[in-house]
Scaffold this motif. Structure first.
Motif, mmCIF file in Angstrom:
data_model
loop_
_atom_site.group_PDB
_atom_site.id
_atom_site.type_symbol
_atom_site.label_atom_id
_atom_site.label_comp_id
_atom_site.label_asym_id
_atom_site.label_seq_id
_atom_site.Cartn_x
_atom_site.Cartn_y
_atom_site.Cartn_z
ATOM 1 N N THR A 107 0.841 -1.197 0.000
ATOM 2 C CA THR A 107 0.000 0.000 0.000
ATOM 3 C C THR A 107 0.873 1.243 0.000
ATOM 4 O O THR A 107 1.883 1.305 0.695
ATOM 5 N N MET A 108 0.439 2.226 -0.791
ATOM 6 C CA MET A 108 1.108 3.519 -0.841
ATOM 7 C C MET A 108 0.034 4.600 -0.725
ATOM 8 O O MET A 108 -1.042 4.476 -1.323
ATOM 9 N N ARG A 109 0.325 5.642 0.023
ATOM 10 C CA ARG A 109 -0.614 6.743 0.222
ATOM 11 C C ARG A 109 0.034 8.041 -0.230
ATOM 12 O O ARG A 109 1.150 8.329 0.170
ATOM 13 N N CYS A 110 -0.701 8.820 -1.031
ATOM 14 C CA CYS A 110 -0.149 10.082 -1.522
ATOM 15 C C CYS A 110 -1.266 10.988 -2.027
ATOM 16 O O CYS A 110 -2.066 10.573 -2.872
ATOM 17 N N ASP A 111 -1.333 12.202 -1.518
ATOM 18 C CA ASP A 111 -2.239 13.240 -2.025
ATOM 19 C C ASP A 111 -3.677 12.773 -2.221
ATOM 20 O O ASP A 111 -4.260 12.940 -3.287
ATOM 21 N N GLY A 112 -4.267 12.186 -1.204
ATOM 22 C CA GLY A 112 -5.671 11.793 -1.278
ATOM 23 C C GLY A 112 -5.933 10.490 -2.008
ATOM 24 O O GLY A 112 -7.080 10.099 -2.186
ATOM 25 N N THR A 113 -4.865 9.819 -2.432
ATOM 26 C CA THR A 113 -5.017 8.540 -3.134
ATOM 27 C C THR A 113 -4.314 7.454 -2.353
ATOM 28 O O THR A 113 -3.175 7.617 -1.924
ATOM 29 N N VAL A 114 -5.012 6.342 -2.166
ATOM 30 C CA VAL A 114 -4.391 5.158 -1.583
ATOM 31 C C VAL A 114 -4.306 4.125 -2.708
ATOM 32 O O VAL A 114 -5.286 3.860 -3.395
ATOM 33 N N THR A 115 -3.093 3.618 -2.931
ATOM 34 C CA THR A 115 -2.861 2.636 -3.989
ATOM 35 C C THR A 115 -2.493 1.309 -3.355
ATOM 36 O O THR A 115 -1.562 1.237 -2.554
ATOM 37 N N VAL A 116 -3.235 0.283 -3.723
ATOM 38 C CA VAL A 116 -2.953 -1.075 -3.267
ATOM 39 C C VAL A 116 -2.446 -1.851 -4.472
ATOM 40 O O VAL A 116 -3.152 -1.978 -5.478
ATOM 41 N N THR A 117 -1.216 -2.332 -4.377
ATOM 42 C CA THR A 117 -0.631 -3.129 -5.446
ATOM 43 C C THR A 117 -0.844 -4.600 -5.100
ATOM 44 O O THR A 117 -0.536 -5.043 -3.995
ATOM 45 N N VAL A 118 -1.392 -5.322 -6.079
ATOM 46 C CA VAL A 118 -1.765 -6.717 -5.889
ATOM 47 C C VAL A 118 -0.939 -7.568 -6.848
ATOM 48 O O VAL A 118 -0.871 -7.276 -8.042
ATOM 49 N N ALA A 119 -0.333 -8.634 -6.325
ATOM 50 C CA ALA A 119 0.421 -9.561 -7.168
ATOM 51 C C ALA A 119 0.121 -10.981 -6.710
ATOM 52 O O ALA A 119 -0.071 -11.229 -5.521
ATOM 53 N N GLY A 120 0.062 -11.895 -7.662
ATOM 54 C CA GLY A 120 -0.221 -13.290 -7.360
ATOM 55 C C GLY A 120 -1.594 -13.680 -7.863
ATOM 56 O O GLY A 120 -2.154 -13.052 -8.746
ATOM 57 N N GLU A 121 -2.125 -14.746 -7.279
ATOM 58 C CA GLU A 121 -3.422 -15.264 -7.698
ATOM 59 C C GLU A 121 -4.537 -14.676 -6.846
ATOM 60 O O GLU A 121 -4.440 -14.625 -5.627
#
Length: 106
Positions: free
Chosen positions: A8-22
């Protein structure tokens, strides 16, 4: 089986969840809990799910994407998909879900 990896990364009102795998019936609970926790950590205008590292997505995974969109909407957060691979795009088209999700990035 390709284990699910989340970051998870948080920046300027956006939370990004990076998903890898099945993303299948065995891993959807893990992603749901991760995203729910991320959404409660602050006020976010955007939730970006970066699915570029997803090697497989099953019916449970597709159902979870819809559930996560509803969860985000309930938090007044717009959900975007990033890193959509050609195979995922084809799956979204076949299941008539392509227009259901906003896409982030180019």
């Amino acid at each position: 089986m390709d284990a699910l990896r989340l970051s998870t990364m948080r920046c300027d009102g956006t939370v990004t969840v990076t998903v890898a795998g099945e993303l299948d019936i065995a891993t959807t609970g893990q992603l749901r809990a991760h995203v729910a926790h991320a959404l409660t950590e602050g006020r976010w205008s955007r939730l970006v799910l970066d699915v570029g590292g997803v090697s497989f997505i099953g019916a449970a995974g597709l159902g979870l994407l819809i559930a996560l969109q509803r969860l985000a909407h309930g938090q007044h957060t717009a959900l975007y998909l990033a890193g959509v691979t050609p195979s995922l795009l084809q799956l979204l088209r076949v299941t008539q879900l392509e227009g259901h999700f906003r896409r982030a990035g180019p």
